[in-house]
Write a protein that holds these residues in place. Structure first.
Motif, PDB file in Angstrom:
ATOM      1  N   ALA A  61     -41.641 -18.553 -10.980  1.00  9.07           N
ATOM      2  CA  ALA A  61     -40.275 -17.854 -11.039  1.00  9.07           C
ATOM      3  C   ALA A  61     -39.532 -18.811 -12.037  1.00  9.07           C
ATOM      4  CB  ALA A  61     -39.758 -17.761  -9.796  1.00  9.07           C
ATOM      5  N   ALA A  62     -38.777 -18.514 -12.751  1.00  9.88           N
ATOM      6  CA  ALA A  62     -38.106 -18.915 -13.965  1.00  9.88           C
ATOM      7  C   ALA A  62     -36.365 -18.546 -14.150  1.00  9.88           C
ATOM      8  CB  ALA A  62     -38.874 -19.037 -15.374  1.00  9.88           C
ATOM      9  N   VAL A  63     -35.715 -19.665 -14.272  1.00  9.94           N
ATOM     10  CA  VAL A  63     -34.366 -19.333 -14.416  1.00  9.94           C
ATOM     11  C   VAL A  63     -33.532 -20.127 -15.516  1.00  9.94           C
ATOM     12  CG1 VAL A  63     -32.168 -19.669 -13.333  1.00  9.94           C
ATOM     13  CG2 VAL A  63     -34.048 -19.049 -12.026  1.00  9.94           C
ATOM     14  N   ASN A  64     -32.806 -19.402 -16.200  1.00  6.78           N
ATOM     15  CA  ASN A  64     -32.214 -19.895 -17.407  1.00  6.78           C
ATOM     16  C   ASN A  64     -31.310 -20.996 -17.201  1.00  6.78           C
ATOM     17  OD1 ASN A  64     -30.451 -20.346 -19.765  1.00  6.78           O
ATOM     18  ND2 ASN A  64     -30.598 -18.334 -20.549  1.00  6.78           N
ATOM     19  N   PRO A  65     -31.627 -22.278 -17.566  1.00  4.67           N
ATOM     20  CA  PRO A  65     -31.085 -23.507 -17.028  1.00  4.67           C
ATOM     21  C   PRO A  65     -29.765 -23.594 -17.705  1.00  4.67           C
ATOM     22  CG  PRO A  65     -32.373 -23.891 -18.960  1.00  4.67           C
ATOM     23  CD  PRO A  65     -32.779 -22.356 -18.772  1.00  4.67           C
ATOM     24  N   ASN A  66     -29.246 -22.851 -18.540  1.00  9.16           N
ATOM     25  CA  ASN A  66     -27.822 -22.985 -19.414  1.00  9.16           C
ATOM     26  C   ASN A  66     -26.818 -22.022 -18.637  1.00  9.16           C
ATOM     27  OD1 ASN A  66     -29.049 -24.425 -21.373  1.00  9.16           O
ATOM     28  ND2 ASN A  66     -29.522 -22.578 -22.578  1.00  9.16           N
ATOM     29  N   LEU A  67     -27.049 -21.316 -17.432  1.00  2.00           N
ATOM     30  CA  LEU A  67     -26.251 -20.457 -16.697  1.00  2.00           C
ATOM     31  C   LEU A  67     -25.138 -21.231 -16.288  1.00  2.00           C
ATOM     32  CD1 LEU A  67     -28.720 -18.359 -14.459  1.00  2.00           C
ATOM     33  CD2 LEU A  67     -27.294 -17.510 -16.507  1.00  2.00           C
ATOM     34  N   PRO A  68     -24.165 -20.681 -16.018  1.00  4.97           N
ATOM     35  CA  PRO A  68     -22.922 -21.606 -15.397  1.00  4.97           C
ATOM     36  C   PRO A  68     -23.067 -21.845 -14.091  1.00  4.97           C
ATOM     37  CG  PRO A  68     -22.154 -19.475 -16.235  1.00  4.97           C
ATOM     38  CD  PRO A  68     -23.746 -19.203 -16.412  1.00  4.97           C
ATOM     39  N   ALA A  69     -22.765 -23.094 -13.691  1.00  5.96           N
ATOM     40  CA  ALA A  69     -22.879 -23.899 -12.511  1.00  5.96           C
ATOM     41  C   ALA A  69     -22.790 -23.032 -11.174  1.00  5.96           C
ATOM     42  CB  ALA A  69     -22.377 -25.218 -12.289  1.00  5.96           C
ATOM     43  N   VAL A  70     -21.812 -22.222 -11.493  1.00 11.29           N
ATOM     44  CA  VAL A  70     -21.294 -21.424 -10.219  1.00 11.29           C
ATOM     45  C   VAL A  70     -22.247 -20.160  -9.876  1.00 11.29           C
ATOM     46  CG1 VAL A  70     -20.052 -19.682 -11.555  1.00 11.29           C
ATOM     47  CG2 VAL A  70     -19.276 -20.136  -9.161  1.00 11.29           C
ATOM     48  N   SER A  71     -23.232 -19.933 -10.707  1.00 12.55           N
ATOM     49  CA  SER A  71     -23.981 -18.917 -10.455  1.00 12.55           C
ATOM     50  C   SER A  71     -25.561 -19.290 -10.601  1.00 12.55           C
ATOM     51  CB  SER A  71     -23.884 -17.408 -11.518  1.00 12.55           C
ATOM     52  OG  SER A  71     -24.083 -17.972 -12.763  1.00 12.55           O
ATOM     53  N   LEU A  72     -25.909 -20.440 -11.048  1.00 11.63           N
ATOM     54  CA  LEU A  72     -27.320 -20.987 -11.217  1.00 11.63           C
ATOM     55  C   LEU A  72     -27.793 -20.904  -9.816  1.00 11.63           C
ATOM     56  CD1 LEU A  72     -29.378 -21.951 -12.739  1.00 11.63           C
ATOM     57  CD2 LEU A  72     -28.453 -24.238 -12.425  1.00 11.63           C
ATOM     58  N   PRO A  73     -27.276 -21.330  -8.605  1.00 13.26           N
ATOM     59  CA  PRO A  73     -27.998 -21.539  -7.432  1.00 13.26           C
ATOM     60  C   PRO A  73     -28.453 -19.974  -6.839  1.00 13.26           C
ATOM     61  CG  PRO A  73     -26.091 -23.055  -7.279  1.00 13.26           C
ATOM     62  CD  PRO A  73     -25.943 -22.188  -8.496  1.00 13.26           C
ATOM     63  N   PHE A  74     -27.554 -19.165  -6.989  1.00  6.72           N
ATOM     64  CA  PHE A  74     -27.552 -17.834  -6.638  1.00  6.72           C
ATOM     65  C   PHE A  74     -28.945 -17.045  -7.398  1.00  6.72           C
ATOM     66  CE2 PHE A  74     -27.040 -13.303  -6.717  1.00  6.72           C
ATOM     67  CZ  PHE A  74     -26.843 -12.624  -5.409  1.00  6.72           C
ATOM     68  N   THR A  75     -28.892 -17.395  -8.467  1.00 11.95           N
ATOM     69  CA  THR A  75     -29.964 -16.886  -9.553  1.00 11.95           C
ATOM     70  C   THR A  75     -31.229 -17.395  -9.075  1.00 11.95           C
ATOM     71  OG1 THR A  75     -28.298 -16.402 -11.262  1.00 11.95           O
ATOM     72  CG2 THR A  75     -30.708 -16.435 -11.843  1.00 11.95           C
ATOM     73  N   ILE A  76     -31.423 -18.801  -8.806  1.00 13.45           N
ATOM     74  CA  ILE A  76     -32.484 -19.452  -8.654  1.00 13.45           C
ATOM     75  C   ILE A  76     -32.893 -18.766  -7.132  1.00 13.45           C
ATOM     76  CG2 ILE A  76     -33.381 -21.566  -7.495  1.00 13.45           C
ATOM     77  CD1 ILE A  76     -31.695 -23.106  -9.425  1.00 13.45           C
ATOM     78  N   CYS A  77     -32.283 -18.583  -6.130  1.00 14.16           N
ATOM     79  CA  CYS A  77     -32.526 -17.858  -4.873  1.00 14.16           C
ATOM     80  C   CYS A  77     -33.192 -16.303  -5.158  1.00 14.16           C
ATOM     81  CB  CYS A  77     -31.460 -17.886  -3.794  1.00 14.16           C
ATOM     82  SG  CYS A  77     -30.899 -19.327  -3.138  1.00 14.16           S
ATOM     83  N   HIS A  78     -32.455 -15.548  -6.176  1.00 15.02           N
ATOM     84  CA  HIS A  78     -32.756 -14.364  -6.393  1.00 15.02           C
ATOM     85  C   HIS A  78     -34.315 -14.327  -6.920  1.00 15.02           C
ATOM     86  CE1 HIS A  78     -32.183 -10.185  -8.365  1.00 15.02           C
ATOM     87  NE2 HIS A  78     -33.102 -10.576  -9.144  1.00 15.02           N
ATOM     88  N   GLU A  79     -34.434 -15.229  -7.862  1.00 14.81           N
ATOM     89  CA  GLU A  79     -35.817 -15.274  -8.394  1.00 14.81           C
ATOM     90  C   GLU A  79     -36.931 -15.715  -7.413  1.00 14.81           C
ATOM     91  OE1 GLU A  79     -36.679 -13.621 -11.000  1.00 14.81           O
ATOM     92  OE2 GLU A  79     -34.605 -13.621 -11.745  1.00 14.81           O
ATOM     93  N   MET A  80     -36.540 -16.504  -6.676  1.00 17.79           N
ATOM     94  CA  MET A  80     -37.551 -16.992  -5.640  1.00 17.79           C
ATOM     95  C   MET A  80     -37.755 -15.864  -4.575  1.00 17.79           C
ATOM     96  SD  MET A  80     -36.239 -20.866  -4.591  1.00 17.79           S
ATOM     97  CE  MET A  80     -37.518 -21.127  -3.496  1.00 17.79           C
ATOM     98  N   ALA A  81     -36.791 -15.016  -4.453  1.00 16.38           N
ATOM     99  CA  ALA A  81     -36.898 -13.766  -3.337  1.00 16.38           C
ATOM    100  C   ALA A  81     -37.982 -12.760  -3.940  1.00 16.38           C
ATOM    101  CB  ALA A  81     -35.578 -13.278  -3.271  1.00 16.38           C
TER     102      ALA A  81
END
Length: 396
Positions: free
Chosen positions: A218-238
């Motif tokens: 599972a990979a996430v764009n590291p340049n995402l805004p800090a406010v949405s990064l944690p949510f996106t991390i959890c989304h890909e982990m799900a």
């Protein structure tokens, strides 16, 4: 006959994939009994293996496949291979990968809805916008509250830790859901997500993260805004936990983020929930909804407005319209081919789940006593009338 061998192999893999999907669609209860658990163990094993590399192995494999494809064209020209025969074997390789994806992960699209796994009763809204307004108001209030708890720099922006530390923290929320909330659907691997390579290219297409079942990454764009990064991390982990539907992965991300002990994760979860509900409310063309939308935005505190501006500015400045349209078309086709008929619209359908969660977890527990008092039958109340037409009992 030799010219058709590749096409025969391709057809065999394609038919196997289609057959598996038709079987899963016709026997969803049977699939739901075992398939998610088996594939979750496979993803766990793959994730533990690929975690030894700090980069995304699937991206390296993608480059290798492209190189091999180009090399095969060169060899075909030099050795004067039959183009028709060559194309058949190329198709067979593509169908093999799709068949492997379907068998190892894809049938999770036909598993039961996440609402059943988290014991969530779906709320039927009807024609009223009031429940959505109430839910959006709740998420706005939580967002305002948590915005004041996250660390910020001198410019008022979220002072988030490095990507690796943020990614490692995501496990906390999933552990809470499993061991405190007893939600076994989140018992998959919590190996930290990786940084998505070629981040600028994916950002131009509006892609925030990618999960690759064939490698368990599972990979996430590291340049995402800090406010949405944690949510996106959890989304890909799900997704890696075999929660395949996009609406369900968004709901899982909300639950995992808000269950996390880190205020940044909690804030991210409620911020995104507010975003989804607010956007849904904005699409309702009534004066009631329009007034609510205006009131809700005016009620955001300065910190939330700053984060909302940064969030919007990031996507407005990084997305290339043509690249985004192409990526959306591909993703929509993939989701529909995998069994989700809503396609990319399924991302926004999380609003129904969020509204149901609010109704069940927040509204009902705080209004049970009122409802019981309203529904209680008083035999001496003259406003009550028996269906049989008998007179109401009176005090003598």
């Amino acid at each position: 006959m030799k010219y058709w061998r590749g096409y025969i192999v391709a057809a065999a893999f394609a038919l196997l994939s289609v057959g598996l999907m038709h079987f899963a669609a016709a026997h969803q209860n049977l699939v739901d009994m075992f398939y998610p658990y088996v594939t979750r163990m496979i993803q766990d094993a793959l994730a533990n293996w690929t975690a030894n590399a700090s980069f995304c192995l699937w991206q390296v494999l993608a480059v290798v496949l492209v190189v091999l494809f180009i090399a095969s064209i060169v060899v075909m020209i030099l050795l004067k291979w039959n183009v028709f025969q060559w194309l058949g074997w190329v198709l067979s390789a593509v169908c093999l990968l799709w068949c492997a994806h379907t068998g190892l992960y894809g049938l999770n699209q036909y598993a039961g809805p996440l609402a059943d796994d988290i014991r969530l009763n779906m709320y039927v809204v009807g024609d009223s916008t009031t429940p959505l307004i109430n839910a959006t108001t709740y998420f706005q209030e939580k967002t305002n509250e948590l915005a004041l708890q996250v660390p910020r720099d001198s410019d008022g922006r979220i002072d988030a830790p490095a990507f690796q530390k943020t990614a490692a923290q995501a496990a906390d929320g999933f552990h809470t859901l499993v061991y405190e909330k007893n939600l076994s659907v989140f018992a998959g691997t919590t190996t930290p997500v990786k940084e998505l390579g070629w981040a600028d290219m994916y950002a131009s297409m509006g892609i925030t993260g990618v999960s690759m079942p064939l490698t368990g990454e599972a990979a996430v764009n590291p340049n995402l805004p800090a406010v949405s990064l944690p949510f996106t991390i959890c989304h890909e982990m799900a997704h890696r936990m075999c929660i395949a539907k996009e609406r369900d992965a968004n709901m899982a991300a909300f639950l995992a983020a808000t269950a996390n002990s880190d205020p940044i994760y909690q804030y991210s979860g409620y911020f995104m929930a507010f975003q989804y509900c607010y956007n849904s409310l904005s699409t309702i063309s009534t004066s009631t909804a329009a007034n609510a939308v205006k009131r809700l935005y005016e009620g955001l505190n300065p910190q939330v407005r700053q984060d909302l501006a940064d969030y919007s500015n990031y996507f407005n400045t990084t997305i290339d319209p043509q690249a985004s349209d192409f990526a959306n078309s591909v993703n929509d086709a993939y989701l529909q081919a995998s069994g989700d008929k809503s396609g990319i619209k399924s991302y926004g359908e999380v609003t129904d789940l969020l509204l149901s969660w609010y109704w069940q977890e927040i509204y009902q527990p705080n209004h049970t006593d009122d409802e019981e008092e309203e529904d209680a039958f008083d035999p001496f109340d003259e406003e009550y009338v028996y269906q049989e037409g008998l007179e109401v009992a009176k005090v003598s």
